[in-house]
Motif scaffolding. Sequence first.
Motif, PDB file in Angstrom:
ATOM      1  N   SER A 219       0.900  -1.116   0.069  1.00 21.95           N
ATOM      2  CA  SER A 219      -0.001   0.074  -0.008  1.00 21.95           C
ATOM      3  C   SER A 219       0.846   1.182   0.061  1.00 21.95           C
ATOM      4  CB  SER A 219      -1.013   0.150   1.147  1.00 21.95           C
ATOM      5  OG  SER A 219      -0.300  -0.184   2.443  1.00 21.95           O
ATOM      6  N   PRO A 220       1.968   1.217   0.496  1.00 21.90           N
ATOM      7  CA  PRO A 220       2.667   2.571   0.541  1.00 21.90           C
ATOM      8  C   PRO A 220       3.282   3.010  -0.766  1.00 21.90           C
ATOM      9  CG  PRO A 220       3.687   1.226   2.235  1.00 21.90           C
ATOM     10  CD  PRO A 220       2.844   0.377   1.623  1.00 21.90           C
ATOM     11  N   GLU A 221       3.131   2.137  -1.629  1.00 21.73           N
ATOM     12  CA  GLU A 221       3.685   2.382  -3.351  1.00 21.73           C
ATOM     13  C   GLU A 221       2.282   2.912  -4.240  1.00 21.73           C
ATOM     14  OE1 GLU A 221       6.974   1.451  -1.584  1.00 21.73           O
ATOM     15  OE2 GLU A 221       5.335  -0.114  -1.636  1.00 21.73           O
ATOM     16  N   TYR A 222       1.171   2.838  -3.711  1.00 18.38           N
ATOM     17  CA  TYR A 222      -0.046   2.908  -4.381  1.00 18.38           C
ATOM     18  C   TYR A 222      -1.080   3.535  -3.726  1.00 18.38           C
ATOM     19  CZ  TYR A 222       1.978  -0.877  -7.246  1.00 18.38           C
ATOM     20  OH  TYR A 222       2.618  -1.754  -7.775  1.00 18.38           O
ATOM     21  N   SER A 223      -1.991   4.258  -4.392  1.00 21.27           N
ATOM     22  CA  SER A 223      -3.135   5.016  -3.732  1.00 21.27           C
ATOM     23  C   SER A 223      -4.049   3.774  -3.340  1.00 21.27           C
ATOM     24  CB  SER A 223      -3.959   5.982  -4.356  1.00 21.27           C
ATOM     25  OG  SER A 223      -4.336   5.040  -5.773  1.00 21.27           O
ATOM     26  N   HIS A 224      -5.166   4.452  -2.438  1.00 19.58           N
ATOM     27  CA  HIS A 224      -5.882   3.575  -1.704  1.00 19.58           C
ATOM     28  C   HIS A 224      -6.901   2.695  -2.911  1.00 19.58           C
ATOM     29  CE1 HIS A 224      -8.727   1.646   1.040  1.00 19.58           C
ATOM     30  NE2 HIS A 224      -9.925   2.529   0.510  1.00 19.58           N
ATOM     31  N   LEU A 225      -7.278   3.419  -4.131  1.00 16.10           N
ATOM     32  CA  LEU A 225      -8.127   3.108  -5.049  1.00 16.10           C
ATOM     33  C   LEU A 225      -7.233   2.096  -5.728  1.00 16.10           C
ATOM     34  CD1 LEU A 225     -10.584   3.037  -6.831  1.00 16.10           C
ATOM     35  CD2 LEU A 225      -9.741   4.904  -8.124  1.00 16.10           C
ATOM     36  N   GLN A 226      -6.212   2.445  -6.147  1.00 14.67           N
ATOM     37  CA  GLN A 226      -5.077   1.444  -6.907  1.00 14.67           C
ATOM     38  C   GLN A 226      -4.738   0.166  -6.221  1.00 14.67           C
ATOM     39  OE1 GLN A 226      -1.687   4.234  -7.192  1.00 14.67           O
ATOM     40  NE2 GLN A 226      -1.884   4.647  -9.399  1.00 14.67           N
ATOM     41  N   MET A 227      -4.759   0.406  -4.742  1.00 10.03           N
ATOM     42  CA  MET A 227      -4.651  -0.953  -4.237  1.00 10.03           C
ATOM     43  C   MET A 227      -5.875  -1.808  -4.178  1.00 10.03           C
ATOM     44  SD  MET A 227      -1.702  -1.840  -3.010  1.00 10.03           S
ATOM     45  CE  MET A 227      -2.220  -3.058  -2.110  1.00 10.03           C
ATOM     46  N   ILE A 228      -6.896  -1.209  -4.131  1.00 13.46           N
ATOM     47  CA  ILE A 228      -8.216  -1.927  -4.211  1.00 13.46           C
ATOM     48  C   ILE A 228      -8.244  -2.620  -5.568  1.00 13.46           C
ATOM     49  CG2 ILE A 228     -10.886  -1.751  -4.169  1.00 13.46           C
ATOM     50  CD1 ILE A 228     -10.604   0.379  -2.326  1.00 13.46           C
ATOM     51  N   ILE A 229      -7.978  -1.963  -6.310  1.00 17.16           N
ATOM     52  CA  ILE A 229      -7.906  -2.740  -8.075  1.00 17.16           C
ATOM     53  C   ILE A 229      -7.215  -3.706  -7.956  1.00 17.16           C
ATOM     54  CG2 ILE A 229      -7.687  -2.111 -10.498  1.00 17.16           C
ATOM     55  CD1 ILE A 229      -8.671   0.561  -9.762  1.00 17.16           C
ATOM     56  N   ARG A 230      -5.628  -3.531  -7.547  1.00 13.66           N
ATOM     57  CA  ARG A 230      -4.756  -4.521  -7.838  1.00 13.66           C
ATOM     58  C   ARG A 230      -5.062  -5.784  -6.985  1.00 13.66           C
ATOM     59  NH1 ARG A 230      -0.148  -2.683 -10.400  1.00 13.66           N
ATOM     60  NH2 ARG A 230      -0.517  -0.462 -11.124  1.00 13.66           N
ATOM     61  N   ILE A 231      -5.392  -5.736  -5.598  1.00 12.49           N
ATOM     62  CA  ILE A 231      -5.755  -6.608  -4.797  1.00 12.49           C
ATOM     63  C   ILE A 231      -6.835  -7.674  -5.563  1.00 12.49           C
ATOM     64  CG2 ILE A 231      -6.911  -7.321  -2.485  1.00 12.49           C
ATOM     65  CD1 ILE A 231      -3.882  -6.821  -2.136  1.00 12.49           C
ATOM     66  N   THR A 232      -7.977  -6.832  -5.886  1.00 14.77           N
ATOM     67  CA  THR A 232      -9.056  -7.435  -6.541  1.00 14.77           C
ATOM     68  C   THR A 232      -8.389  -8.370  -7.759  1.00 14.77           C
ATOM     69  OG1 THR A 232     -10.545  -5.613  -6.143  1.00 14.77           O
ATOM     70  CG2 THR A 232     -11.179  -7.111  -8.070  1.00 14.77           C
ATOM     71  N   PHE A 233      -7.581  -7.802  -8.659  1.00 14.09           N
ATOM     72  CA  PHE A 233      -6.966  -8.550  -9.715  1.00 14.09           C
ATOM     73  C   PHE A 233      -6.244  -9.751  -9.029  1.00 14.09           C
ATOM     74  CE2 PHE A 233      -7.884  -5.042 -12.475  1.00 14.09           C
ATOM     75  CZ  PHE A 233      -8.562  -5.907 -13.745  1.00 14.09           C
ATOM     76  N   PHE A 234      -5.466  -9.613  -7.959  1.00 13.73           N
ATOM     77  CA  PHE A 234      -4.579 -10.408  -7.539  1.00 13.73           C
ATOM     78  C   PHE A 234      -5.383 -11.521  -7.029  1.00 13.73           C
ATOM     79  CE2 PHE A 234      -2.603 -12.071  -3.477  1.00 13.73           C
ATOM     80  CZ  PHE A 234      -1.404 -12.356  -3.970  1.00 13.73           C
ATOM     81  N   THR A 235      -6.579 -11.380  -6.286  1.00 12.95           N
ATOM     82  CA  THR A 235      -7.304 -12.546  -5.714  1.00 12.95           C
ATOM     83  C   THR A 235      -8.129 -13.251  -6.993  1.00 12.95           C
ATOM     84  OG1 THR A 235      -8.082 -11.183  -3.931  1.00 12.95           O
ATOM     85  CG2 THR A 235      -9.153 -12.792  -4.154  1.00 12.95           C
ATOM     86  N   LEU A 236      -8.364 -12.567  -7.759  1.00  8.12           N
ATOM     87  CA  LEU A 236      -9.175 -13.344  -9.025  1.00  8.12           C
ATOM     88  C   LEU A 236      -8.227 -13.997  -9.737  1.00  8.12           C
ATOM     89  CD1 LEU A 236     -11.421 -10.388 -10.338  1.00  8.12           C
ATOM     90  CD2 LEU A 236     -12.319 -12.266  -9.156  1.00  8.12           C
TER      91      LEU A 236
END
Length: 255
Positions: A219-236
């Motif tokens: 999360s320190p390298e990304y905004s909150h929205l960017q992290m939500i998107i990336r975590i979603t893709f990571f999980t999918l």
Amino acid sequence: MTQTNNCLNCENLVSEKFCPNCGQNTNTHRINFKHFVLHDILHGVWHFERGLLFTIKEAALRPGKAALEYISGKRIKYYNVFYLGLLLIGLMLLLNYYFDVVSNHIFEPGIIEKDGVSKDKLVAFLESYSKQIIFAFLPLLACNSFIIFRRKKLNLSEHFIIAGMIFLGILVINLIFSALSFLQFIRTDLTDNISDFFNVATPLSLLLFLIYNYYKVFSPEYSHLQMIIRITFFTLFLAAEFVVFLRLLSYYVDL
């Protein structure tokens, strides 16, 4: 106690407490009963347990930060993550085995023997190679995070360390749930529905643990929205890979 100018292990000349060539302590002792008990046994067990228990605690409470510390070079206080993972998987399988034995004895005598005859090939394969299959998810975690969280500027091996530490925390939590699941054999009003609770709570807790700690690491390298998107893709991606893995495994077992 004898102080020498040569390392007794590699014979390299030394002037400090530890040999710069092999790392052995230059303070050597003649092995006697007192030294053997007080130093070699107790000292060795204490340091083994300290590193092991410390690593278990860190993996369960802050695996992401512990992994980043390890990557940065703070490694002496940590026990080997992958060796510890094997140990916890062994304990988990042992608990699951005794859970089946107790369940068979209390609820449905003979069901284990009957199931052993007509057991599905895939289930039998999963049980036989459970350790290897569980560890097969480490590359998936590492490769997914390496692809999705590139801004952290870590190499693939360092992503394996992060995956290994978080995976170790998952094993610790799963081990705790496995131990607590024995409570259902205590027949009270409070434990009647405990099996259904653990069937839901265990996978949900493990998934949330995985998502939360990957979020904390990157999360320190990304905004909150960017992290939500990336975590979603990571999980999918992980879910899709899991389905494909089971499909391929089912095809292989049926050959």
